[in-house]
Design an enzyme around this catalytic site. Structure first.
Site, mmCIF file in Angstrom:
data_model
loop_
_atom_site.group_PDB
_atom_site.id
_atom_site.type_symbol
_atom_site.label_atom_id
_atom_site.label_comp_id
_atom_site.label_asym_id
_atom_site.label_seq_id
_atom_site.Cartn_x
_atom_site.Cartn_y
_atom_site.Cartn_z
ATOM 1 C CG ASP A 1 -2.064 0.975 1.063
ATOM 2 O OD1 ASP A 1 -2.016 1.789 0.128
ATOM 3 O OD2 ASP A 1 -2.997 0.919 1.863
ATOM 4 C CG ASP B 1 -3.529 5.386 -4.048
ATOM 5 O OD1 ASP B 1 -2.598 4.897 -3.385
ATOM 6 O OD2 ASP B 1 -4.725 5.181 -3.787
#
Length: 486
Positions: free
Chosen positions: A138, A366
Site C-alpha cells: 500500500d 496511487d
C-alpha cells in the site's frame, strides 16, 4: 584409540569448513548496491490466491468485480482525504497528543478491504527463523505491520480470540530471535512516529500505537525492529535488518478481524521509517512497479522492484516529472504537479486551484485506488467531452458510473485521447482501454469518478496499467513509460 582424536579433530575441521560455507552463503544473500530486489504483486482477484481464504466470496462476474472495486474506491477516497487533513494538522501545530485528550489518533490506516486497502499483495518472510506472510502492498500506508502475538498468556482477551478465529496467519514474535521492541522513552517513539501513543508507564515499556483508519475502526499494537526477507530477481532472497514493523495485537471495526484482506500491510508510503525507505536505501533510493490488466485471463504477474533502472528497451521512451514528497498536506502519498488535462488534443478549461495543493487541490499517483478520481471542476469538462464523442452509442444506466453504453460496433479509434499534463512539460497519455473500461458483456463505461473540491485528484491503478512507474526518492522524480509489464 589413537585414531579417535584424529577423527574427532577431522570432524571439528569439517564442521568449521561447513560453517564457513554457510557464512559465505549468508553473506551472498545480503543486498548489493547494483542488485535489484523484486517482489511479485498479486492482485486480490488473482486465481493465485485461491485457497488462501482472503475473501469468503470472490466476485462472480466482471460487473460484480467492478462494482466491488468502486465501493472500495469510494471508501479509500475518504481515507485519503482524512489522512491528508490529519498530516496537515500535525505539521501545522507540531503538537503531540495529550494522553488525557485521547488514547488514539483519528488517522486512517489504508488497510482492510472494506476500509480502503490496497489492491495488491506480496509474499514476505518476517523474523528469525522466518515466518511467511501475505501482506497488502500500500502506497498510502507508511507502517508495515502484521497480526501479532507477543507474550500472550491464558488471558489474551476477546479481540485476540476473534483474530484467531479469523484463521489468518499471526506473527509469533517471541519465537523470533531478531525481534526487538521500541521503548516508549526512545527518541523515535516520542518525536518520529507521529501516530504513536504518549502512554509510557515505565521507560522500558513498549511504544504503542492506535492506528485509526475509519470511525471506530483501527489497528492496535506496538512498534518493533525486525528482520524481513524478500526475493531477488535472480531467484535468491535478501535480508533486511531492523525494519520498523507494527506488532498488531488487536483490530477494531464493525466486522472485527473479518475485514482484513491479508495478513497485514507492507507500508510503501513515503516516510523515514517505511518499508520503502529501508528497502530502497541500499539500492539508489528507487522503486518501480508495472501493473498488468488484472481483469485479463493472462497468467502473468505484476512486479514491485527496488533498485535498478528502466529496461534498456524502455529508456528512450521514459518521461520524467517532479515528485512532491513529504509536503504539509501530502503525508505518505506520492504527489505530482499537474497543470492541465486535454481531450482530443484540446486543453480543457479547468480552474488553476484544482492543481495547487495550497489552494485546496493537488494530485497523487496511487496504486491502491482502482478508478481515477477527478475533483468536480476537472471531472465535469472531461466527462462532457468524452460523452459527446460516445453519444452515438446506446446509453446503459448503471449505478456505479455516470456514463455507460452498449459497445456493439464500438470503435476505439473514435474515442478522443485523454491526457494529463505536468508542470515541467511531461505528458501522460494512457491507452483508451484504461478509461473506457469493460464492465460487462457488450457494456463499457467511462472509468472516471467525481470527487468533491477542495480535494485530491487520484490517478488510479487501472489508468496506470501497462506502464512502468519508477519512483526516484533521492532525485525526487517520477518516470513513466508504456510497457507490456512482462
Amino acid at each position: 584409540m589413537k585414531g579417535r582424536p584424529n577423527a574427532f579433530l577431522f570432524i571439528i575441521f569439517l564442521l568449521s569448513a561447513l560453517h564457513g560455507i554457510f557464512s559465505v552463503h549468508s553473506f551472498l544473500n545480503e543486498l548489493k548496491q547494483d542488485e535489484p530486489m523484486r517482489l511479485e504483486l498479486i492482485h486480490r482477484h488473482s486465481p493465485k490466491l485461491n485457497g488462501h481464504g482472503l475473501r469468503d466470496e470472490m466476485p462472480k462476474t466482471q460487473l460484480e468485480l467492478i462494482e466491488e472495486l468502486h465501493r472500495h474506491d469510494l471508501i479509500r477516497q475518504q481515507m485519503i482525504s482524512r489522512k491528508r487533513q490529519h498530516h496537515h494538522h500535525h505539521i501545522q501545530t507540531g503538537l503531540r497528543r495529550n494522553a488525557l485528550e485521547t488514547a488514539s489518533i483519528a488517522m486512517p490506516l489504508s488497510s482492510g478491504w472494506d476500509f480502503g486497502v490496497g489492491q495488491y499483495l506480496v509474499q514476505v518472510k518476517v523474523g528469525t527463523p522466518s515466518q511467511r506472510f501475505l501482506l497488502i502492498a500500500d502506497t498510502g500506508s507508511d507502517l508495515t505491520w502484521m497480526k501479532c502475538k507477543y507474550r500472550c498468556g491464558e488471558k489474551c482477551g476477546l479481540k485476540r480470540a476473534k483474530m484467531k478465529k479469523n484463521k489468518k496467519k499471526v506473527f509469533r514474535a517471541t519465537q523470533s530471535s531478531t525481534f526487538k521492541t521500541i521503548t516508549c522513552s526512545s527518541e523515535m517513539c516520542k518525536f518520529e512516529l507521529d501516530f504513536s501513543l504518549t502512554i509510557c508507564p515505565t521507560p522500558l515499556s513498549r511504544c504503542k500505537y492506535d492506528y485509526r483508519y475509519a470511525e471506530k475502526s483501527g489497528a492496535l499494537g506496538f512498534f518493533a525492529n525486525e528482520t524481513v526477507r524478500v526475493p531477488l530477481t535472480n531467484g535468491r532472497s535478501a535480508k533486511l535488518n531492523d525494519v520498523l514493523i507494527g506488532c498488531t495485537e488487536s483490530i477494531e471495526g464493525p466486522k472485527e478481524a473479518s475485514i482484513w484482506g491479508g495478513d497485514g500491510i507492507l507500508g510503501l508510503g513515503f516516510s523515514k521509517h517505511s518499508f520503502v525507505a529501508k528497502a530502497a536505501s541500499n539500492l539508489g533510493d528507487k522503486f518501480s512497479y508495472c501493473l498488468i490488466d488484472h481483469m485479463s485471463n493472462k497468467n502473468v504477474s505484476s512486479y514491485l522492484t527496488f533498485g535498478g533502472s528502466a529496461e534498456p528497451a524502455l529508456r528512450n521512451s521514459v518521461s520524467y516529472t517532479k515528485l512532491a514528497l513529504g509536503g504539509p498536506k501530502i503525508g505518505p502519498f506520492y504527489a505530482v504537479n499537474l497543470v492541465g488535462i486535454s481531450v482530443g488534443g484540446k486543453m480543457l478549461k479547468i480552474p488553476n486551484e484544482v492543481w495547487v495543493e495550497n489552494l485546496g487541490g493537488g494530485t497523487i499517483v496511487d496504486s491502491g485506488t482502482s478508478l481515477t478520481f477527478l475533483t468536480s471542476p476537472a471531472y465535469k469538462p472531461v466527462m462532457a467531452e468524452l460523452t459527446m464523442a460516445l453519444s452515438k452509442y446506446e446509453k446503459i444506466p448503471l449505478d456505479a458510473f455516470e456514463f455507460c453504453f452498449n459497445s456493439t460496433g464500438y470503435d476505439e479509434s473514435s474515442v478522443p485521447r485523454f491526457a494529463v499534463h505536468f508542470a515541467d512539460g511531461a505528458k501522460f497519455e494512457p491507452p483508451v482501454k484504461s478509461y473506457v473500461i469493460d464492465v460487462a458483456v457488450q457494456t463499457k463505461c467511462l472509468g472516471f469518478m467525481s470527487a468533491i473540491f477542495p480535494g485530491t485528484i487520484v490517478i488510479g491503478n487501472i489508468m496506470q496499467q501497462n506502464y512502468l512507474w519508477e519512483f526516484d526518492l533521492r532525485g525526487g522524480t517520477l518516470g513513466f513509460a508504456p510497457s507490456s509489464c512482462t
